[in-house]
Every structure is written in structure tokens, then in C-alpha cells.
Design a protein around this motif. Sequence first.
Motif, short mmCIF file in Angstrom:
data_model
loop_
_atom_site.label_atom_id
_atom_site.label_comp_id
_atom_site.label_asym_id
_atom_site.label_seq_id
_atom_site.Cartn_x
_atom_site.Cartn_y
_atom_site.Cartn_z
N TYR A 234 10.58 -2.41 7.10
CA TYR A 234 9.62 -3.53 7.08
C TYR A 234 10.06 -4.65 6.14
O TYR A 234 10.13 -5.82 6.54
N GLU A 273 -6.95 -5.15 -1.05
CA GLU A 273 -6.36 -5.59 0.23
C GLU A 273 -6.50 -4.50 1.30
O GLU A 273 -6.10 -3.36 1.10
N GLY A 275 -5.15 -3.03 4.68
CA GLY A 275 -3.89 -3.10 5.43
C GLY A 275 -2.79 -3.65 4.53
O GLY A 275 -2.08 -4.59 4.88
N GLY A 277 0.04 -2.43 3.62
CA GLY A 277 1.41 -2.19 4.06
C GLY A 277 2.31 -1.70 2.94
O GLY A 277 1.97 -0.79 2.18
N ARG A 280 3.66 -5.75 -0.19
CA ARG A 280 4.33 -7.04 -0.32
C ARG A 280 3.53 -8.00 -1.20
O ARG A 280 4.03 -8.53 -2.19
N ASP A 302 -4.36 1.37 3.26
CA ASP A 302 -3.61 1.29 4.52
C ASP A 302 -3.73 2.65 5.21
O ASP A 302 -3.87 3.68 4.54
N HIS A 303 -3.65 2.67 6.53
CA HIS A 303 -3.76 3.95 7.23
C HIS A 303 -2.39 4.55 7.53
O HIS A 303 -2.31 5.61 8.12
N SER A 304 -1.33 3.86 7.13
CA SER A 304 0.00 4.38 7.45
C SER A 304 0.63 5.04 6.23
O SER A 304 0.92 4.37 5.23
N ASP A 332 -8.30 4.41 6.63
CA ASP A 332 -8.42 3.53 7.79
C ASP A 332 -9.42 2.44 7.44
O ASP A 332 -10.54 2.74 7.03
N GLY A 333 -9.02 1.18 7.61
CA GLY A 333 -9.91 0.07 7.27
C GLY A 333 -11.24 0.15 8.00
O GLY A 333 -12.27 -0.29 7.50
N THR A 379 -3.00 -9.05 9.86
CA THR A 379 -3.29 -7.60 9.98
C THR A 379 -4.48 -7.36 10.90
O THR A 379 -4.49 -6.39 11.67
C1 LIG Z 1 1.21 -6.75 9.79
S1 LIG Z 1 1.25 -5.40 8.67
C2 LIG Z 1 0.82 -6.31 7.21
C3 LIG Z 1 1.16 -5.55 5.95
C4 LIG Z 1 0.90 -6.34 4.68
N1 LIG Z 1 -0.47 -6.77 4.57
C5 LIG Z 1 1.79 -7.56 4.62
O1 LIG Z 1 1.23 -8.65 4.59
O2 LIG Z 1 2.99 -7.40 4.57
C6 LIG Z 1 -0.22 -4.56 9.12
C7 LIG Z 1 -0.58 -3.39 8.21
O3 LIG Z 1 -1.90 -3.01 8.54
C8 LIG Z 1 -1.98 -1.60 8.57
N2 LIG Z 1 -3.08 -1.23 9.44
C9 LIG Z 1 -3.21 -1.44 10.78
N3 LIG Z 1 -4.37 -0.93 11.22
C10 LIG Z 1 -5.00 -0.42 10.13
C11 LIG Z 1 -6.23 0.24 9.95
N4 LIG Z 1 -7.07 0.48 10.97
N5 LIG Z 1 -6.56 0.65 8.70
C12 LIG Z 1 -5.73 0.44 7.66
N6 LIG Z 1 -4.53 -0.17 7.78
C13 LIG Z 1 -4.18 -0.61 9.00
C14 LIG Z 1 -0.63 -1.15 9.07
O4 LIG Z 1 -0.37 0.19 8.72
C15 LIG Z 1 0.29 -2.15 8.38
O5 LIG Z 1 0.69 -1.67 7.15
#
Ligand SMILES: C[S@@+](CC[C@H](N)C(=O)[O-])C[C@H]1O[C@@H](n2cnc3c(N)ncnc32)[C@H](O)[C@@H]1O
Length: 497
Positions: A234, A273, A275, A277, A280, A302-304, A332-333, A379
Motif C-alpha cells: 500500500y 480515524e 479506516g 489503513g 498514513r 480499521d477492519h483489515s 469494522d467501522g 474510504t
Molecule cells: C482507501 S484505504 C484508506 C486508508 C487510509 N485512510 C489512507 O488514507 O491511506 C481504505 C481503508 O479503509 C478500510 N476499510 C474499508 N472498509 C472498512 C470498514 N467497514 N471498517 C473499517 N475499515 C474499513 C480498509 O481496510 C482500508 O484500510
Amino acid sequence: MLAAADNLITIALLSIVLIIVAAIGYGFQRDRSKRKETVPDPSPPTSAPPLVAPVAARLHPDAVLALRNEAELQDTYKQLRERPNLVRVQAIWAAQYKAIDITEYFREERTFLAENPSVEFERIVVGQDHHRPYLQELATNHQNLLIYTSSTSLQFELYLCEYSDPTRHLVGVLVVNSALSRLPEFGVLLDGRIDGELTQFGYTLRQWFESIPKELVAGSLRAQNVWTQNAPDYDRFVSRNSELDFLKDYIRQEDTLLESLVKSASRDVTVLEFGSGTGRTLQYLASVAELEPKIRLLIGIDHSSGMLEVARNKRDKTRSSERDRLFYFELDGARARAFWEDQVRLRPSMNDQAQLARAGFATTTYENTDKIVCCLLNTLGVMDAATRDATVENIFSAATPNDRIAISVFDRAAFPQFARILYPFIKTLVGQERISSEAYSDELAEFRAGYYYSHWFDLDEIETFVEASGGEIVSVESITSDGTTIGHFVVARVATG
Ligand SMILES: C[S@@+](CC[C@H](N)C(=O)[O-])C[C@H]1O[C@@H](n2cnc3c(N)ncnc32)[C@H](O)[C@@H]1O
């Protein structure tokens, strides 16, 4: 261990039954004028009020319905699935049904899942070993299904449905099974659409569902989290120094706008925050010397697990003044009810225990800081609509009227030009060597390839989901690249009017 788990479940269920009695008897004595429901409190009340009010005095008489046999139960499950605007089903199957044609049952389930790809379905199956081949087949064929088995012996079943309209509400069926025969003995339908108090109770049932020890059936499609698969790559593509101008411009302006928001707060700040990730943004904010005295806590959810692992590894290599303010929780958000106005509820499953012990974030408040609750870099666009709506609701629930919410999303009008530049550049993250032209829908402003999905937004859409979650927009800034608008940075707050 198992006996201990069973005891815990029994205690949880007894609490639930007590809550039902309390709910029926006293009608959840709480401030009805409050904006949303309060977090269900798992601890028992210190002194129980006396049983006085009759049932119907508080709950709408049509909102609670007794279901006395298998046929009534099955019919009700079916009707609940057919109600419009269904977004999620969470079901526990622990009984033996006498009059069930299992082939027909799974055929119906397969059809429902295929015809309703946007409904999230989760099922915990207890002690139905003879159904394993069917379960395995369902799990491996339907992306909208998570299917678990549990070795816990439950005497209760649950069928809990969430609907998005006319307002978000929950309808549940709670069933008691015979301890000896495991036949369903008695069920009760609790309709949160007719009586909002039962939606509140539905959230308690959801907490119980989520606390049951369970294992995902092997091969489940939903478990293949696209973010976890590509987490190690990423930061190579997405950073302040990205080789793609679109990303570099977006990220730098987003960072600057967030920094201004932090500086403009009247008190010290917690940044939360959704999500987050690979951390960053939070890692960057922690590193800005000028902001150090102002930012007390930086919390990412974050859920990942893969993205979180990268974030935590980066954090653990930084100096303690950065590291000790940064926390990353696995959540999970759409279900992040761990964060509620001024409360934080930490649970071991949120998986940042070592850091919690080391940095001493034992507090369940935010140490009297103002919060900036944010969701960045589109996100919200990578979530399906139901997950996004529930996440936005939780974002606003995590804030008080003093706090600010910052949402940044890619601009819908920029999709036709910039999506065709962005996604080929991050093809490693998308997981496709060649991206076909069918992946782009200019009409919907949506990109869809394999498990990767992203929607780009116009301001009306944002306004709609902000208002639907009880928020109001404070300001909107455009994010641009070479003079063209590519995104919106929206600051909102909980509406007070
Ligand atoms: C586009 S990335 C953005 C990551 C970070 N915010 C950035 O700006 O670099 C989207 C992030 O949202 C997380 N995500 C997606 N759906 C989610 C959910 N339902 N709950 C929590 N995190 C989620 C993904 O795992 C990923 O890390």
C-alpha cells in the motif's frame, strides 16, 4: 475453558432476559429527546427498580409477538427477509427443526443470497455437523455471507434483521430451545420498526451475537479482505511522495486541511480515524513537531488485520513521543460502537493490547480533549452503501457537538478522467494485472474489479448521508490537481438544532 465460555454465555443470556424484563416493565427509563440511542451498558444496574408497570403500558402492543411453533418461526424468518430495505441479517441456528426439508432450505438460502448481493448475512451454526457440506458450499459461493460454527452449547436462537428505511431499525426473533430435544420451544418477535425501544434492544442482541466464540467456515469469500491481501504494497503507491500527481496532490492538501483543523481547535485534540489503513495520516500528524503539544491521542480503527499490522510496525519503530500517542484498533467501522460520544470501550478483540499496556491508554474517556473524527482518502467510497451508511452513523455517534468530523472523498465529476489514471497506477492494490474497460461506470461513478470497489461522490450525496446521521456541514474545501477539482474535504458536526 468450554465450561467457562458456557457460563459466560449463560450469564450474558440471563442479562439479556433481565433486560427484556426491565424493558417491558419500565420501558427503558431514559431521555427520549436524546439524538440517538445510548451505548447498551453490559454492567448490571446497582439497584433494580420495582416491577410496577404492565407490559402494554410501555411497548406498542403490536411490536411484540409470540411465535409458538416451527411453522410460525419459519414463516416469520421468511417475511423478515422479504421486508423492504433489509441491509443485514445476523442469525444463530442452534435448534433441531423437525419439519424442515434441508435441501429445499439451502436452495432458498442460496437464491436469497444470489438475489440480494447487498444484504450482509452472518450466520452462526451450532452443532449441525450434518449440514457442513451445505455450509461450506454457501460460504465459498457467496461474498455477502459470513458463516461461522461454534462449539458453545446454546439454548437460544436468534434472527436479527437490520433495515435502512424509513429510519434505521432492527427487528429480532429470539427463540428458546428445549435443553433435552433441542427443538425450538418458544419464540418472540421484537419489532423495532413499530416500537423504537426494541431497536435499542436489538443492539444489545447484536452485541451478544458478536461476543459468541466462533470460527469462520473455511473458504469464506468475505474473509478475503482485499486490503489485507495487498497491505504490504500500500505505502509504495499511496503516500505524500506518490509518483502519481493525483495521489500526491490529494494527500498533501488533505494533510494540510487536517493540520489547520487541529490548529483551530480551542482545546487539545484527539484524532480518531475510521479506516486508518497503514496509518498514513495518523503517523504523519504524530510526526509534525508543531502539532505535538496540541495532539494528545491518535486513534485509528480499521477492519483489515493486514493494514493494521503495517501501521503498528511503522509506529513501533518511531520515537516514543510519536509512538505513545498512537493506537490502532481492529474494528469494522459499521460496528464501531466502541466509540460513543465521550466514551471509549476497549475490548481485547480490538487487538492493540501490547501498546495499551506500554503507553497506558487505560482511560475510557478522551482526557478532556476535543475530537476530530475523520474518514479520509475516499474510504467511504470503498464501502458498500449499507456499510457506508452505518459507518457514517457511527462516525457521528463517536462525536459530541463540540467535536468536528472531517470526511474527504473523490469527486464524482472527476471520475471519467481520473479513475482511468488512478486504478491502472494502483493495479497491484486492485489485484488485477489488466483492468478491463467494464470496470469503470461513469454513470454511477463507480469502479469495480474483482473484490475491489470504489464510488466517487458529489456534494449532494455527502450532504444526504451527513444529515441522515444527525450531522450538519460546517465547511467544504475543494481538493485540486492541476486546476481541476478531484475531491471534497468536508468538515461537519453533530447538528444541535
Ligand atoms: C482507501 S484505504 C484508506 C486508508 C487510509 N485512510 C489512507 O488514507 O491511506 C481504505 C481503508 O479503509 C478500510 N476499510 C474499508 N472498509 C472498512 C470498514 N467497514 N471498517 C473499517 N475499515 C474499513 C480498509 O481496510 C482500508 O484500510
